[in-house]
Design an enzyme around this catalytic site. Structure first.
Site, PDB file in Angstrom:
ATOM      1  N   GLU A   1      35.090  21.423 -43.687  1.00  0.00           N
ATOM      2  CA  GLU A   1      35.921  22.637 -43.385  1.00  0.00           C
ATOM      3  C   GLU A   1      35.318  23.803 -42.620  1.00  0.00           C
ATOM      4  O   GLU A   1      33.796  24.280 -42.726  1.00  0.00           O
ATOM      5  CB  GLU A   1      35.945  22.983 -44.513  1.00  0.00           C
TER       6      GLU A   1
ATOM      7  N   ASP B   1      41.471  17.036 -49.960  1.00  0.00           N
ATOM      8  CA  ASP B   1      43.327  17.187 -50.453  1.00  0.00           C
ATOM      9  C   ASP B   1      44.056  17.748 -49.734  1.00  0.00           C
ATOM     10  O   ASP B   1      45.861  17.786 -49.299  1.00  0.00           O
ATOM     11  CB  ASP B   1      43.033  18.467 -51.904  1.00  0.00           C
TER      12      ASP B   1
END
Length: 392
Positions: A263, A282
């Site tokens: 991320e 996710d």
């Protein structure tokens, strides 16, 4: 029955469920493990074991019972020193015991990124008491973000705008942290233009990437994601270089073959490392409709040493989550036909979780569009039509 490989999955939520399906399509035998019965991945696996991943004796016993070719963590809260022992005894931990140890806690992975590898991060300090939180916030400045060093799906995370909010944020983090220690990271808030997940596949022939995934969060948990996220070439190049550097470091002495969710925050051409998961992410559930090979397919191929032919292209697509709003073990779903009737470009995944609780992710709507904005609108509309009907 003959199997290509035996996989022990540690943690059996919705991501583990989709990975299990992908692995079984490639002929693998999967043993799904979790702390509760009838977890989503258990419903599609070959066998299951129920125990706490933080119980080292139970973890070792399960591994020695099944003797898997690959031990695949799906969650962070695992007795990682036992994984290190098992790896030393010859078991293959995915992507490595070192990766599991470092990513179990935000402090370890952040220190690796910032201090050892020199990646750009936000300013941060750790705290183990309210007094230390106050001191850390003076260093990081306001606004700041307070997160447990061990949690999942953004639980326990708060954005804090002033000193008056610190005590509530500390209490919220402690109430939602996992593991056996009260510790948080206090980091300066990044005024980013957008944030992305860069799915990075380290496999037997090198490293490849999926197209960047944009996402929106609430309460630190993802609500929708879309792919491909628009990025300047300079920013994408920086993100790929940083992702390559950290996944190579996590491989350690082992093979390190895995898919990683890395991320980043992006501000103009500046790219700032945020977090990393050494497994499907996710936000990457969008790949179940955007790519020919989903993140779960790519993870399975990497683990099994099968070919990854190149960077995976994506069609404009989006995902939107369906959340519960109360505790219940007696419920059903309504509106599935309405959601699927919106368009042939819509799909739904219901996770099969046996209980609900406030904000628990129960399903995801997927949609393909002419562009990402079109796909986001369609996925959001489909998610709104799928409702949880409580019977108690």
């Amino acid at each position: 029955m003959a199997f290509t490989s035996t996989i022990m999955l540690l943690g059996s939520g919705e991501l583990g469920r989709e990975f299990t399906i992908s692995a079984k399509r490639l002929g693998a035998r999967v043993i799904a493990c979790d702390a509760y019965h009838d977890a989503p991945a258990m419903q599609v696996a070959d066998d299951c074991e129920v125990f706490s991943m933080l119980n080292g004796d139970d973890l070792r016993a399960a591994v020695l019972k099944h003797r898997p070719d690959h031990i695949v963590p799906e969650i962070e809260a695992i007795r990682t020193e036992v994984l290190a022992e098992l790896e030393a005894e010859g078991f293959n931990v995915i992507p490595s015991a070192r990766a599991a140890q470092l990513t179990m806690n935000r402090d370890a992975i952040r220190d690796l990124a910032a201090q050892e590898l020199g990646l750009i991060t936000s300013p941060y300090r750790y705290a183990e008491s309210l007094e230390e939180v106050r001191a850390a916030s003076e260093y990081a400045g306001f606004p700041c973000v307070i997160k447990p060093v061990m949690s999942s799906s953004g639980k326990g995370q708060s954005k804090v705008d002033s000193a008056a909010e610190l005590e509530a944020a500390w209490d919220y983090a402690c109430a939602n942290m996992r593991g056996d220690r009260a510790r948080v990271i206090v980091e300066g808030f990044v005024d980013f233009d957008y944030e992305i997940t860069l799915l990075t596949i380290r496999h037997r022939h090198g490293i490849n990437f999926c197209e960047a995934i944009g996402h929106r969060q609430e309460r630190g948990d993802y609500q929708e994601s879309w792919q491909p996220a628009a990025m300047k070439p300079e920013a994408l190049s920086k993100a790929q270089a940083m992702a390559s550097k950290i996944v190579e470091a996590l491989a350690g002495e082992g093979r390190g073959w895995s898919l990683f969710g890395v991320e980043f925050f992006v501000k103009g051409d500046a790219v700032i490392f945020s977090e990393l998961s050494p497994r499907p992410h996710d936000t990457g559930m969008v790949t179940m409709i955007s790519q020919d090979l989903s993140e779960f397919d790519l993870h399975a191929r990497a683990i099994l040493g099968l070919p990854i032919m190149g960077d995976e292209p994506a069609h404009p697509a989006a995902s939107a989550v369906v959340l519960a709003d109360r505790d219940s073990d007696d419920f059903a779903y309504e509106g599935l036909a309405d959601a699927l009737s919106l368009s042939p470009n819509v799909d739904i995944r219901i996770f099969g979780k046996p209980t609900t609780r406030p904000y628990r992710r129960m399903a995801v709507a997927l949609a393909v569009g002419d562009d990402c904005n079109d796909a986001r609108a369609l996925a959001g509309e489909a998610a709104a039509k799928l409702r949880i009907a409580y019977r108690d």
